[in-house]
Every structure is written in C-alpha cells, then in structure tokens.
Design a protein around this motif. Structure first.
Motif, short mmCIF file in Angstrom:
data_model
loop_
_atom_site.label_atom_id
_atom_site.label_comp_id
_atom_site.label_asym_id
_atom_site.label_seq_id
_atom_site.Cartn_x
_atom_site.Cartn_y
_atom_site.Cartn_z
N ASP A 16 0.82 -1.22 0.00
CA ASP A 16 0.00 0.00 0.00
C ASP A 16 0.86 1.27 0.00
OD1 ASP A 16 -2.32 -1.49 -0.03
OD2 ASP A 16 -2.59 -1.44 2.14
N SER A 17 1.99 1.22 0.71
CA SER A 17 2.88 2.39 0.75
C SER A 17 3.46 2.67 -0.64
CB SER A 17 4.01 2.16 1.75
OG SER A 17 3.51 2.08 3.06
N TYR A 18 3.89 1.63 -1.31
CA TYR A 18 4.44 1.81 -2.65
C TYR A 18 3.37 2.35 -3.60
CZ TYR A 18 9.28 0.58 -3.46
OH TYR A 18 10.65 0.63 -3.53
N LEU A 19 2.15 1.82 -3.48
CA LEU A 19 1.06 2.30 -4.33
C LEU A 19 0.73 3.75 -4.02
CD1 LEU A 19 -1.35 -0.78 -4.40
CD2 LEU A 19 0.16 0.04 -6.21
N GLY A 20 1.04 4.18 -2.80
CA GLY A 20 0.79 5.57 -2.42
C GLY A 20 1.93 6.51 -2.76
N GLY A 21 2.94 5.99 -3.46
CA GLY A 21 4.05 6.84 -3.87
C GLY A 21 5.16 6.96 -2.85
N ALA A 22 5.11 6.17 -1.78
CA ALA A 22 6.15 6.21 -0.75
C ALA A 22 7.21 5.15 -1.03
CB ALA A 22 5.53 6.00 0.63
N THR A 23 8.30 5.22 -0.26
CA THR A 23 9.37 4.23 -0.36
C THR A 23 9.52 3.59 1.02
OG1 THR A 23 10.47 5.68 -1.96
CG2 THR A 23 11.76 3.85 -1.08
N PRO A 24 8.78 2.53 1.30
CA PRO A 24 8.73 1.98 2.66
C PRO A 24 9.99 1.22 3.05
CG PRO A 24 7.46 0.62 1.15
CD PRO A 24 7.91 1.81 0.36
N VAL A 25 10.13 0.99 4.36
CA VAL A 25 11.25 0.22 4.91
C VAL A 25 10.64 -0.92 5.74
CG1 VAL A 25 13.46 0.34 6.11
CG2 VAL A 25 12.47 2.42 5.14
N PRO A 26 10.27 -2.02 5.10
CA PRO A 26 9.55 -3.09 5.82
C PRO A 26 10.36 -3.75 6.92
CG PRO A 26 10.16 -3.80 3.61
CD PRO A 26 10.41 -2.32 3.67
N CYS A 27 11.70 -3.70 6.85
CA CYS A 27 12.52 -4.31 7.90
C CYS A 27 12.26 -3.63 9.25
CB CYS A 27 14.00 -4.22 7.54
SG CYS A 27 14.44 -5.10 6.03
N ILE A 28 12.02 -2.32 9.24
CA ILE A 28 11.72 -1.62 10.48
C ILE A 28 10.37 -2.07 11.03
CG2 ILE A 28 11.31 0.64 11.56
CD1 ILE A 28 13.21 1.86 9.52
N ARG A 29 9.38 -2.16 10.15
CA ARG A 29 8.05 -2.60 10.58
C ARG A 29 8.09 -4.03 11.11
NH1 ARG A 29 5.22 1.83 11.81
NH2 ARG A 29 4.37 2.96 10.02
N CYS A 30 8.93 -4.88 10.53
CA CYS A 30 9.04 -6.25 11.00
C CYS A 30 9.59 -6.28 12.42
CB CYS A 30 9.93 -7.05 10.05
SG CYS A 30 10.10 -8.79 10.50
N ASN A 31 10.64 -5.50 12.66
CA ASN A 31 11.18 -5.43 14.03
C ASN A 31 10.14 -4.89 15.00
OD1 ASN A 31 13.81 -6.36 13.41
ND2 ASN A 31 14.41 -4.33 12.69
N GLU A 32 9.45 -3.84 14.56
CA GLU A 32 8.50 -3.13 15.43
C GLU A 32 7.25 -3.95 15.72
OE1 GLU A 32 5.40 0.34 14.38
OE2 GLU A 32 7.48 0.87 14.03
N ARG A 33 6.69 -4.58 14.69
CA ARG A 33 5.37 -5.20 14.82
C ARG A 33 5.39 -6.71 15.00
NH1 ARG A 33 2.23 -1.89 9.99
NH2 ARG A 33 2.20 0.16 11.03
N VAL A 34 6.51 -7.34 14.68
CA VAL A 34 6.57 -8.80 14.76
C VAL A 34 7.63 -9.24 15.77
CG1 VAL A 34 6.88 -10.94 13.47
CG2 VAL A 34 5.78 -8.98 12.37
N LYS A 35 8.90 -8.95 15.47
CA LYS A 35 9.98 -9.49 16.32
C LYS A 35 9.96 -8.89 17.72
CE LYS A 35 12.92 -10.49 12.35
NZ LYS A 35 14.13 -10.10 11.58
N PHE A 36 9.81 -7.58 17.83
CA PHE A 36 9.89 -6.93 19.13
C PHE A 36 8.52 -6.75 19.78
CE2 PHE A 36 14.20 -4.66 18.26
CZ PHE A 36 14.79 -5.91 18.16
N LYS A 37 7.50 -7.31 19.16
CA LYS A 37 6.16 -7.25 19.75
C LYS A 37 5.68 -8.67 20.04
CE LYS A 37 1.44 -5.60 18.96
NZ LYS A 37 0.49 -5.05 17.95
N ASP A 38 5.29 -9.40 18.99
CA ASP A 38 4.74 -10.74 19.20
C ASP A 38 5.79 -11.73 19.69
OD1 ASP A 38 1.90 -10.42 18.30
OD2 ASP A 38 2.88 -9.78 16.48
N LEU A 39 6.98 -11.72 19.07
CA LEU A 39 8.01 -12.65 19.51
C LEU A 39 8.48 -12.31 20.92
CD1 LEU A 39 9.94 -14.96 19.11
CD2 LEU A 39 11.47 -13.43 17.85
#
Length: 381
Positions: free
Chosen positions: A106-129
């Motif tokens: 969705d970010s790319y479709l919105g014209g942004a350049t996302p950094v999914p590695c940060i979101r993975c750390n934030e929302r998966v590894k450092f949250k659920d894990l």
C-alpha cells in the motif's frame, strides 16, 4: 546499586548465575543470530531458540540470501542441536503478511518508499516474539542485530554498533523503552563481521561462511514492482512522465517502478540536462521529473515518533541532534521541533537530496553514538 552488587551481575545484566537466567534467542538461521545463541549456550545460559516462519515455506526453499524461511529454518534448528538447547519454529506467516507485507504494498502504491525491515522489528519481532519470550518465562530476549545497549542513569539506552559498517540502529529506532529493558544485543560491541565469523568457526557452526541476507526477505532479486503487482493486480497502470511545468516528456509502465531521486531508466534521453524523479503523483499516474537541485530538502515532517531521550519529548521546543534520512547515509546536523508527542518537524542545517516519504528519520546524539529514536517521513516532505 552498590559496587558489590554490580560485580555480581552476569554478562546479560542479571544478579544470578547464567544457568538460572533464561534467554530466548531470535534465530533467523543466519550467522549472526546463530553465534549469539551458541555464545550464550557456551557461557552456560538457559537458552531457548525461536525461529519465525514469516512467509511461504515452499517458495522460499530455493531462495538464497533470505531469512526466516526454508533452508534457514533448518540451519537454525541444526545450530540448536549442535549446541544442545531447545528450538521452536513459530508460524507467523499471517501476522507478517498483515503487519508488514500489506503495508509495504500500500505504501508503494501511495508513492512512498517503505522500509519493511523496520516494521518487521517493530510489529513482529519486538512485539509478538517478545511477548512469546515473556510467556516462556525468559529473563530477556537476545538478537543478532548490530547495535549496542547500555544502562544509563535513567535506564537502558540504545547506541550505534561499534562497527559503523554493520550498524543497524536505523532499522531499530522504533524500539520502545519497555522493549529495550527486555532486549539484549550481544554482537553490538564487535569491531568487524570477521569477528562474528571467527566465533562461528570457534563454536564449530556450519553457518560460519553463510552469506549475509540481501535485499528485503520477501522480495526476490530486489524486484519490488513484481511483488507489488502480484499482491495488487493491476497496480502497474501506465501513465505520463512530465516535467515540473507539466510538459509530457514520455510514458511509463507504472508509478511503482520509480523512486524519488531516480535518474536512470527514465527513458527520456536526448535532453540537455539530466533529470531526476522529484515527485510521484499517484492519483494522476504521473512521474514528475526535474533538475537535481529540486531534490534538496531542508524541512522534513515526521510522525509516529518514538522517543528514547531521558526527558519527555515535548519538554523542549527544540532538540539539537543529528539525523539519518536513509540507512546508508551518515547522520547530519538538524533541529528537531516537537509538534506533539508523536509528530515533529526536522530542519536540516544542510539540505539533503532524495528525502522520500515512507523512509525513516532517525535521531542521534550530535556528538556521540546514542540513538534518541526517530519517526516516519510522510507525504508532506
């Protein structure tokens, strides 16, 4: 805490023997996290290895340089068997898809350049894990990230890695104080990656010479557009390449193929001066190009600010810090002006080129290694 009590702390900061200290190690199957797990097991800690399967197991089996899938799961399990500690694989595919991959598209479709590695750390590894580690009665969770954690006067602090070439602080800016209290980063003090590989050989790990992971784990060969077209069929609609005055210079096969600052591959040769992508107009399907000087940005709006300072973020009208607007760039002097607890304006003392919505703006001490958090650059940039 008295000197005697300090002397009694083990290497992970707990006042008890390693054998009574349970540490969950997030194991990707790569050499870094494998060395962390093996090192802590060798030191006598109660190690539990956990690997997350983040995306399709079958599709990832043949992909080299990925993490968290396929052969990497087997590598992590083998390290655990060699070093004699339990290892678990958790299926986080649905969580990863919802929390990371969908937003990436969705970010790319919105014209942004996302950094999914940060979101993975934030929302998966450092949250659920991390929550899973706490459910396993762990005292802490350790990872193979190259970043340092020091205990300061007001609590744990995040610092850049000792090796600037390996530093991953840009990707960990959203780590909260509560998470930082529970996390440990045993590799952050190492001077070079060669030291990590030497430790792997010392421990007899077969992953000692395994190549580092490349690109984003779920994007084979760096083909972002191909992944987005698969996730969002019809996303790559053709449109016009125009200059800043609206003159049509050519056509394109989809805005998702372009990023701010891009010069090559525009297909508009024959012009006297080189042109760069200066804006992506998703609504009108236009790629807007202009001279290099138009890429220079001084004022950057950021939101979703995560603050790691000792004082409250809004205690001051201005913070004089250094910031990174891309992971590969050095920190630059800036003035940070809080607008709320989670929003701010960053003024760069020297304008930067290619500042793009969707990237992170990470805050650093102006004369040291400490990380003061950061925020996300948004479309006002």
């Amino acid at each position: 805490m008295s000197l005697d009590e300090t002397q009694m702390l083990n290497s992970l900061g707990f006042a008890k023997p390693p054998s009574e200290t349970r540490v969950v190690v997030a194991m990707s199957g790569g050499v870094d996290s494998s060395v962390v797990a093996a090192k802590l097991a060798r030191e006598g800690y109660d190690v539990v290895g956990v690997t997350l399967q983040l995306y399709d197991h079958g599709a990832a089996l043949a992909k080299k340089g990925a993490c968290c899938a396929g052969i990497d799961i087997h590598d992590a399990r083998r390290v655990a068997e060699e070093m004699g500690f339990p290892h678990y694989v958790l299926d986080y595919e649905n969580i990863f898809k919802e929390a990371v991959i969908e937003e990436f598209a969705d970010s790319y479709l919105g014209g942004a350049t996302p950094v999914p590695c940060i979101r993975c750390n934030e929302r998966v590894k450092f949250k659920d894990l991390l929550a899973t580690a706490q459910d396993l009665d762990a005292d802490c969770m350790a990872t193979g990230h190259y970043i340092q954690r020091f205990v300061g006067e007001t609590g744990p602090e995040l610092h850049m890695a000792a090796d600037p070439a390996r530093d991953q602080s840009y990707f960990l800016f959203s780590t909260t104080p509560e998470q930082l209290d529970f996390l440990r980063f045993p590799l952050g003090h190492l001077k070079t990656k060669d030291e990590t590989r030497a430790l792997a050989r010392e421990f007899g790990l077969e992953v000692a010479d395994k190549p580092d992971s490349q690109d984003i784990c779920f994007v084979p060969d760096g083909n972002y557009a191909g992944v987005i077209e698969k996730l969002r069929p019809g996303a790559a609609e053709p449109g016009e390449i125009v200059d800043v005055d609206g003159r049509v210079l050519g056509t394109h096969e989809g805005v998702i193929h372009y990023t701010i600052g891009q010069r090559r591959g525009l297909g508009i040769g024959g012009l006297s001066d080189p042109l760069y992508v200066v804006k992506l107009d998703v609504e009108n399907r236009q790629v807007i190009v202009g001279p290099k000087e138009m890429l220079a940005t001084r004022i950057i709006p950021v939101r979703e600010v995560n603050w790691l300072g000792d004082q409250a973020f809004t205690d001051r009208d201005e913070w004089h810090l250094s910031v990174k607007v891309r992971s590969t760039r050095p920190p630059r002097e800036a003035i940070l002006r809080p607008l709320s607890d989670t929003e701010a304006e960053v003024e760069l003392l020297t304008p930067e080129e290619g500042v793009s919505p969707g990237q992170a703006c990470v805050f650093y001490a102006p004369d040291g290694s400490r990380v003061f958090g950061g925020g996300w650059i948004w479309a006002g940039a």
